[in-house]
Design a protein around this motif. Structure first.
Motif, PDB file in Angstrom:
ATOM      1  N   ALA A 482      40.533  43.931  38.805  1.00 14.89           N
ATOM      2  CA  ALA A 482      40.335  43.261  40.095  1.00 14.89           C
ATOM      3  C   ALA A 482      40.808  41.814  39.993  1.00 14.89           C
ATOM      4  N   VAL A 483      41.561  41.378  40.989  1.00 11.68           N
ATOM      5  CA  VAL A 483      42.094  40.010  41.003  1.00 11.68           C
ATOM      6  C   VAL A 483      41.335  39.198  42.036  1.00 11.68           C
ATOM      7  N   LEU A 484      40.606  38.195  41.597  1.00 13.79           N
ATOM      8  CA  LEU A 484      39.888  37.324  42.525  1.00 13.79           C
ATOM      9  C   LEU A 484      40.862  36.422  43.272  1.00 13.79           C
ATOM     10  N   PRO A 485      40.580  36.084  44.533  1.00 17.43           N
ATOM     11  CA  PRO A 485      41.508  35.252  45.321  1.00 17.43           C
ATOM     12  C   PRO A 485      41.628  33.855  44.735  1.00 17.43           C
ATOM     13  N   ARG A 486      42.845  33.334  44.740  1.00 15.89           N
ATOM     14  CA  ARG A 486      43.039  31.979  44.203  1.00 15.89           C
ATOM     15  C   ARG A 486      42.267  30.947  45.017  1.00 15.89           C
ATOM     16  N   ILE A 487      42.258  31.116  46.337  1.00 12.90           N
ATOM     17  CA  ILE A 487      41.603  30.156  47.221  1.00 12.90           C
ATOM     18  C   ILE A 487      40.455  30.867  47.931  1.00 12.90           C
ATOM     19  N   PHE A 488      39.285  30.277  47.862  1.00 13.33           N
ATOM     20  CA  PHE A 488      38.107  30.831  48.518  1.00 13.33           C
ATOM     21  C   PHE A 488      37.176  29.666  48.812  1.00 13.33           C
ATOM     22  N   ARG A 489      36.018  29.943  49.365  1.00 12.45           N
ATOM     23  CA  ARG A 489      35.078  28.893  49.701  1.00 12.45           C
ATOM     24  C   ARG A 489      33.776  29.089  48.954  1.00 12.45           C
TER      25      ARG A 489
END
Length: 572
Positions: A482-489
């Motif tokens: 699973a690849v976590l999003p580079r940009i998140f909040r």
């Protein structure tokens, strides 16, 4: 009060920043900084600049915020040692390999996390603080809500970009200049391709769909200070000194006078440099077409504004240091003068006074002569004279006494602190790699996952797609990472963690691309692999992430094969 931090791309810009009220300046020497095209400083100029600033109570931050290759690590180590010896107040870094070097070579120098680290969540900022970074420079794209959340919960100081250029990408995440022309924004050589005209499926017709206006948060200075922001940063190491003078002076007044900009100050900010005006879209959380703008090549220079600015910082030193003096004049004893400023005290002695043959020296005359500090960086604040009557001392002796004391005080104020220095530990031997590399692949949409792809050793799946594919089926055929999003909040952290928690039995690993991903994955028992967002460029950074728990990593896509070959493969 919130610190005002100004850019210094060269000596004149540094003087312009200091003389217009900057509390601190950021500047670089050599090629290992994110503005390699700026004038920057030679080693000797930098040493003199640090002394100039420290003498006036201004801090100096070295920008060592670029990615370095293995062959550049010795130069980075040398730069760290020089910076410590010169007395810099902090070092801005992007590369975690430089973090490892700094902790061994210059352990007493504070480290600041550059905006190039793309830190944009509370979890990432807190993890940086746990790693000993005393300040976190947040990504420029955050809203007031994001900034408030981080300042309220992070133990490190928070620095925010208040004025200047915005990039199309989050800092540290843009590969555009590197891919198009081989000039890496992550290595201080961005060619600014986002400022060029582009067409969409057609020839460029004068449109600039990637060029953002400059940010201008002058209206929100008081709000940022009330949030607890420690430092307001002004961008512009590539800009001319007069620009630095104008924007520093205006923001200084806004901070001191607790107000927003006047109409004339807003006009001056725009005249100094802008791209079709300014934007506060990111800060207000309202993004859209109105954020885009350009600057014509023939944009008129504000000659009168810049001439006034230049005259201002070229004239008499406006950052004179208040000094207190106590002079003692007694019969039979050498005259003495104690001068104190900035926590330093210096004592000077002169000749023994004689009995007056004609007219005795008065306390008023002695005080007047001592306070003639013109031509120095000092201005008298409080002068006390302890004088026995009936004595005389030549004016030349008084002048020499004052000069001796102030020169000693100047040397004390500019003296670099005594700091520990060390040498870097040798890198460990890497385990031998596989006989042949395995093949992996990435998907971006669910329909891309087909049986031929499942023959790869691993398939990288964006975390948001985990519930749109049949994990039970595919996990039996291949490894799913699973690849976590580079940009998140910050508010996304709990949902991302819950998503991984639900599917962890079917996952082989999680790919992380930001320091802020660590709190999301902690305790889930899933192997962690480094994604491209980490910008891994050298063996020291690979070792850093191995020590943080990574079991494998993708190195930067900007590395050439020779540079990849040079890496000590401490991680697969």
């Amino acid at each position: 009060m919130m610190e005002l931090l100004s850019p210094a791309g060269g000596w004149e810009a540094m003087v312009a920043a200091v003389q217009n009220g900057a509390d601190a300046v950021y500047m670089g020497f050599g090629g290992l900084n994110a503005r390699r095209s700026a004038r920057n400083f030679t080693d000797e100029e930098f040493r003199e600049a640090v002394a100039y600033c420290h003498l006036r109570g201004v801090k100096v931050y070295l920008t060592l915020n670029t990615l370095v290759t293995d062959r550049e690590l010795p130069a980075a180590a040398e730069a760290l040692k020089k910076a410590s010896d010169m007395g810099v107040d902090a070092i801005l870094i992007q590369d975690w390999g430089i973090w490892r070097l700094a902790r061994e070579i210059a352990p007493d120098v504070p480290l600041h996390a550059s905006t190039q680290m793309s830190l944009h969540t509370l979890g990432g900022a807190c993890r940086a603080a746990e790693l000993g970074l005393e300040r976190v420079v947040l990504a420029r794209e955050l809203s007031r809500r994001d900034i408030h959340t981080i300042t309220r919960g992070c133990p490190a100081e928070i620095e925010v970009f208040g004025h200047g250029a915005l990039c199309m990408c989050y800092s540290g995440q843009c590969e555009m200049s590197a891919v198009i022309g081989g000039r890496s924004g992550n290595r201080g050589a961005c060619a600014q391709p986002c400022r060029l005209p582009y067409g969409v499926n057609e020839k460029a017709a004068g449109g600039h769909p990637l060029s953002l206006k400059d940010a201008n948060l002058a209206d929100y200075v008081q709000e940022l200070e009330q949030m607890g922001v420690a430092c307001l940063k002004l961008e512009g190491r590539m800009k001319r000194p007069e620009y630095v003078a104008v924007i520093t002076g205006i923001y200084r007044r806004l901070l001191d006078e607790k107000r927003g900009p006047s109409r004339e100050e807003s006009r001056q900010l725009e005249a100094a440099f802008s791209r079709s005006g300014f934007t506060d879209g990111y800060y207000k959380g309202r993004t859209g077409p109105e954020m885009f703008g350009t600057r014509p090549e023939n944009a008129p220079e504000p000659k009168e504004l810049f001439a006034r600015a230049k005259a201002g910082y070229s004239r008499e030193d406006s950052r004179r240091v208040p000094v207190d003096m106590v002079c003692t004049l007694r019969a039979g004893e050498p005259v003495s003068l104690t001068a104190s400023a900035g926590g330093h005290v210096v004592r000077a002695e002169g000749p023994t006074p004689e009995e007056a043959r004609n007219r005795a020296l008065t306390a008023e005359e002695l005080q007047s002569r001592l306070e003639k500090t013109g031509g120095t960086v000092f201005r008298p604040r409080e002068t006390r004279v302890e004088l026995e009557e009936g004595l005389m001392l030549p004016a030349s002796a008084v002048n020499a006494l004052r000069r001796q004391a102030l020169e000693g005080l100047e040397a004390a104020l500019a003296q670099p602190p005594v700091r520990r220095t060390g040498t870097p530990s040798p890198l460990p031997q890497a385990q031998p790699g596989p006989d042949a590399p395995v093949l992996t692949c990435s998907i971006m949409r669910p329909e891309q996952l087909t049986e031929p792809l499942a023959q790869c050793e691993t398939v990288y799946v964006p975390a948001e797609l985990l519930e749109k594919i049949d994990l039970n089926r595919w996990a039996e055929m291949t490894h799913i990472c699973a690849v976590l999003p580079r940009i998140f909040r910050t508010e996304d952290q709990a949902a991302l963690r819950a998503l991984l928690q639900r599917h962890r039995q079917k996952l082989s690993a999680v790919a992380i691309g930001n320091l802020g991903h660590l709190p999301i994955t902690e305790g889930l028992g899933l192997p962690l692999w480094g994604d491209l967002g980490l910008n891994l460029f050298n063996s020291e950074s690979l070792l850093f992430w191995k020590e943080l728990g990574l079991e494998a990593a993708a190195v930067s896509m900007e590395l050439r094969w020779q540079q990849i070959r040079d890496l000590r493969k401490v991680l697969p």
